[in-house]
Design a protein around this motif. Sequence first.
Motif, PDB file in Angstrom:
ATOM      1  N   SER A  34       0.723  -1.304  -0.009  1.00  0.00           N
ATOM      2  CA  SER A  34      -0.170  -0.085   0.144  1.00  0.00           C
ATOM      3  C   SER A  34       0.783   1.291   0.143  1.00  0.00           C
ATOM      4  CB  SER A  34      -0.918   0.036   1.021  1.00  0.00           C
ATOM      5  OG  SER A  34      -0.398  -0.448   2.552  1.00  0.00           O
ATOM      6  N   ALA A  35       1.871   1.327   0.792  1.00  0.00           N
ATOM      7  CA  ALA A  35       3.039   2.530   0.705  1.00  0.00           C
ATOM      8  C   ALA A  35       3.578   2.534  -0.699  1.00  0.00           C
ATOM      9  CB  ALA A  35       3.916   2.145   1.861  1.00  0.00           C
ATOM     10  N   GLU A  36       3.886   1.583  -1.412  1.00  0.00           N
ATOM     11  CA  GLU A  36       4.398   1.462  -2.745  1.00  0.00           C
ATOM     12  C   GLU A  36       3.448   1.888  -3.723  1.00  0.00           C
ATOM     13  OE1 GLU A  36       7.692   0.928  -4.276  1.00  0.00           O
ATOM     14  OE2 GLU A  36       7.450  -1.159  -4.872  1.00  0.00           O
ATOM     15  N   VAL A  38       1.102   4.314  -3.286  1.00  0.00           N
ATOM     16  CA  VAL A  38       1.401   5.512  -2.963  1.00  0.00           C
ATOM     17  C   VAL A  38       2.533   6.253  -3.843  1.00  0.00           C
ATOM     18  CG1 VAL A  38       1.265   7.804  -1.588  1.00  0.00           C
ATOM     19  CG2 VAL A  38       0.038   5.605  -0.971  1.00  0.00           C
ATOM     20  N   LEU A  39       3.697   5.764  -3.837  1.00  0.00           N
ATOM     21  CA  LEU A  39       4.631   6.211  -4.634  1.00  0.00           C
ATOM     22  C   LEU A  39       4.439   6.031  -6.113  1.00  0.00           C
ATOM     23  CD1 LEU A  39       7.778   7.020  -4.656  1.00  0.00           C
ATOM     24  CD2 LEU A  39       8.481   4.608  -4.747  1.00  0.00           C
TER      25      LEU A  39
END
Lengths: 205, 612
Positions: A34-36, A38-39
């Motif tokens: 999920s963090a990726e 956003v990237l």
Amino acid sequence: MSTLDFKANGLPAHPEKATQEGRAKLVGFWLYMSAEAVLFATFFGTFMTFRNSVNGGPTGAELFAIPMVFTATAILLVSSLTSVFAIMAMQRNLASKMRFWFAVTVLLGASFLGLEVYEFVEYVHEGHTFTSSPFGSSFYTLVGFHGAHVLFGVLWISTLLLRNINRPIDTYVAPKYYVASLYWHFVDLVWVFIFTIVYLFGMVG
Amino acid sequence: MATSYLDKKFSLWDWLTTVDHKKIGTLYFFAGIFYFAVGGLEALLIRIQLMYPMNDFLDGETFNQVMTMHGTTMLFFAATPLLFAFMNWVVPLQIGARDVAFPFLNSLGFWMFFFGALLTNSSFFLGGAPQAGWTSYAPLALDYKGTDFFVLGLQISGAGTIMSAINFLTTIFTMRAPGMTLLRMPLFTWSTVVASALIMFAFTPLTGALFLLMFERMFDAKFFDVAAGGNVVLYEHIFWIFGHPEVYLLVLPAFGIISDVIAAISRKRLFGYHSMVFATVLIGFIGFMVWAHHMFAVGMGPTVNSVFGIATMLVGVPTGIKVFNWIFTMIGGKVQFNTAGLFAVSFIPSFVIGGITGVMLASSAADFQFHDTYFVIAHFHYVIVGGIVQAIFAGMFYWWPKIFGKMLNETLGKWMFWLFLIGFNLTFYIQHYLGLWGMPRRVFTYLPNQGWDTANFVSSVGAFFMTAAVILLVINVIVTFARGEKAVQDPWYGRTLEWSIPSPPPEYNFARTPIVRSNDPWWYEKMQGKKEMQYAEPLAEIHMPNPSIIPMIMAFGTFIAGYGFIYSSWFGVFLGFGITGVCMFIRSIKDDHGQHVHPEGLHVEKGVHHSA
């Protein structure tokens, strides 16, 4: 592990979640993805800002050719399917079948990369480079980042396969395979968005 | 006395390879305090330069470097690691876990932060620090070599921060003791959940923004080249999509510390626990919808400005809930004004002042006056110094006995508190007026007789008070290590699980995993007349992770690669990433099953629970 219900083939029903470490790995990896996401969203936003800032160079509509992009997409989507086959084999404790399907996944990933390199070389010949325009910079940043992720996935799954070439499936390695296949799906999903937003939107102008 | 995690003979190797969350917390703490001192020194230089009009203590370029590095250091290399120190120290203890979910990753996160901070700060000695402000806006930042150090250092430390956040979330989601439901978790743990989620979704846009800046500087990309169709406002948007959640992810753990400390010093259950949790989550959520209030003056138009202005004002609602809950917790409680208590109580009005000026800044019409003046400086220092720093001090005095087994000196602590409180208000209160009188921020000097001379002098005097306070803190720490009073297990008559185990805790924290039967589980057992927690398991072998040097080397590889990028040396880049890649490969192919701590040690352990 005695309290888990074992299947006849000697592995728990979900070997990837049978241990505390395995469960933590899965939760952690979902968070990582999920963090990726956003990237990638940041790079998608950048690309959409600049998709028409071609600075006098070729536009997306002039550059993109449907047959090649479609082939690349098909290859990557099929590789997602083969990684599912691999995981299904893993859960049935069929180690060699799992290795076969993961090997196919790696090969498909590598051929996708080959196509992408070919594609980039073509674009550079047509004057669409990293430094030619904001469109170029944001295109190579987004698509290149995705390509780097595919490359990493290919290296990762290959390492897993080589390291465990003679090793039966157990609750220690199962989470590793499972997480690698999750990563592979994630990379494929990003490509679906790239296909839509970069290529399809680009071709209609 | 039982063997604690600190009893092992000191060795450098042990600290380089440790995966123990308490030791990594300690590493974060001392690295954070070091950079807090560096950033503080930079602040002092700024205030000395601005003490008199037309001062020539620093020239303009040096001032810009010091000003930029003050902001960068304080936010990324001081506040963040100090809060991570508390998260590492406290969260596993509060949820009844023996370590974090990914101890290896925890160590890697620390070393990435460590080398990233080192890389950025090395710029002072390598041709000039970054000087475009901590926001590093394009196109201004594109002109300076220092920007490369800013970009690469933050990229490396930011990656470490993201992995630590994922680690904390996973730990809290998967490793809580039986009975520790989500809505029984202490507020500090809850704020760690929300802050970690903010890190995951805010530091990744920063990574993106830094990549854009890096590609523009190093590979001649055209994102910000307006003549070629680029757009510089894009950078501002992406930066603030990170930047605003950034301040919330710092202040939420501060709220968490204050909530725990106030409940403990009031000897009362936290008032409105559920609304506190809800408010924490809500602040985190709204935090992502307000970024453009940093850009009112860019010219986005009245509609956009109004929407973001109103969204910003909404933040005041959950924050207000928190402030009232803290006050209601204290009302009717037996409030103990020890040092932790003093800092916690003075946190409330200081933070409220910062919050009120925040709402003033949120009204976009007025912001056209406030923008880029000292009013903004005053606002965010009330939030950051009055809020976050005071909370860190409160947390330090509160948890120090648990972590190091010794009490920080209360007399020195109270002297420090008053010096700090006076200094902080002296420095920043007058800056509200300086801003309203028209003094712009980020100027290295000013002409005399504009009505700013006295105010600037007063502000600078305050900085010396704060410096004295921090020196007292350092003395306090040294004195405490040398001959501090030994801490008992539960010095504050605490409420949460960390006070149910010895001070300092054994390596594995909990000899037996406790059962949690209430909010404030340790208080509950004490009220039931119990001397120890109820346990979920018999004494048995404990599974612990293996120490490893690989995380440090892996992070060192990125450090080398960072210099490779800065000096355009492909050799350096490949060497650095080669080191990192080999480490990843080794980590991947080598099985790591951890180790078992044997029950003999546990037997010694048993008696300790009765000592309180």
